[in-house]
Design an enzyme around this catalytic site. Sequence first.
Site, PDB file in Angstrom:
ATOM      1  N   SER A  50       0.896  -1.146  -0.142  1.00  0.00           N
ATOM      2  CA  SER A  50       0.062  -0.048   0.109  1.00  0.00           C
ATOM      3  C   SER A  50       0.947   1.082  -0.111  1.00  0.00           C
ATOM      4  O   SER A  50       1.630   1.439  -0.859  1.00  0.00           O
ATOM      5  CB  SER A  50      -0.987  -0.077   1.260  1.00  0.00           C
ATOM      6  OG  SER A  50      -2.003   1.042   1.030  1.00  0.00           O
ATOM      7  N   ASP A 211      -5.630  -3.049  -2.740  1.00  0.00           N
ATOM      8  CA  ASP A 211      -4.664  -3.016  -1.883  1.00  0.00           C
ATOM      9  C   ASP A 211      -3.969  -4.095  -1.530  1.00  0.00           C
ATOM     10  O   ASP A 211      -4.738  -5.069  -1.093  1.00  0.00           O
ATOM     11  CB  ASP A 211      -5.236  -2.184  -0.609  1.00  0.00           C
ATOM     12  CG  ASP A 211      -4.218  -1.565   0.135  1.00  0.00           C
ATOM     13  OD1 ASP A 211      -3.605  -2.375   0.786  1.00  0.00           O
ATOM     14  OD2 ASP A 211      -4.355  -0.363   0.120  1.00  0.00           O
TER      15      ASP A 211
END
Length: 403
Positions: A50, A211
Amino acid sequence: MHMQRPSDCTGLILSGGGARAAYQVGVLSVIAELLPAGASNPFPVICGTSAGAINAVALASHARDFSVGVARLQEVWSSFHCAQVYRSDWLGVTAQAWRWARANLLGMPSKQPTALLDNAPLRELLEHTLKFGQIDDSLSAGVLRAISVSAFGYQSADSVNFYQGVERISPWARHRRVGVQTRLGLEHLMASSAIPLVFPPVLLNREWFGDGAVRQQAPISPALHLGANRVLVIGVSDNLSSQPAGGRRGPRLRAALPPTLAQIGGHLLSSTFVDNLEADVELLERMNRLAGYLPTGSRHSGKGVRQVEVQIISPSEPLNLIAARHRKAMPRSLRAFLRGSGATRASGGSVLSYLLFEAEYCQELIELGRRDAMAKTDSLQRFLGLVCPLQEPAETDSHAGGV
């Protein structure tokens, strides 16, 4: 003087967490100050997820001079505004909200993926600030062995680690997690940082990715697959920094009102970004104890369970409380958009801690990271081999595990 053994390969784990990743910059700045002037990257293996993946690529592209990469990160994070990550103007927020509602509430699907926020500004920022070609230079210069960026495949439901190395590194396949060697680019970072529902997924190799923290069951594993035998983990959760005596949490306050949507969303985000890392660290600790019972020869044979030293640095203060103090820094359009969910109240600090890309909040996280790293200066120096240890350091968090 660098005292690491020739066989040592130190990995750096930068976990995900949206704006919380500013904390990592503070820790990294202290490490840069501990190294000699002009020193190269001390982490042959760097793994990011991320927002941590963005920090990882920045370090990898400046691996020839570690302090330069950290200074660049500090410059960006210290002057952040939400508008650099997602559209926060009234037109952008309302238009994105209408697209999301039309597709998900009115049953009018679009060919393009929808999300609550439009992160086109982040794409533009990364395109202008990151030099992916410099990763090759770092690999060729021998100051980097490999870098990994994690993403989640929505079709396969696999946690995929896209990695780039100086040589051919065998890919791996475990339950719901695989490693794929490739040349990293902007799309990998956009996919890795696409928080579910908040930012739109990204198409990579005929599959949509989001993500990397989603279903990332073993966040430390990629570093071990890429050759690391000791890792530094910079977390973004205060749960890793300390545990109450007896392993019990403190008394819980009785809530007078039902949880808001923001509170529920905050727990869902924490389960995505935080809980897997905590569970992996706990598993490594158990494996370390198991490895201690094995004969000495078996520990170093490279087969089965092997010891892996892990140093952990994570926030000593709750980031949701820090975010709540800065909630008024959120752009007015976002505050109006999120008011109904409770995110603009003090109790909604958990959600804000991931989305509040504003300078005053990020600067406080950087300063917290610096304080926490300074408190572990001695153990950091020993871990990085900057001093010759006279005995086994007691304060270094030693864990272990298999790949």
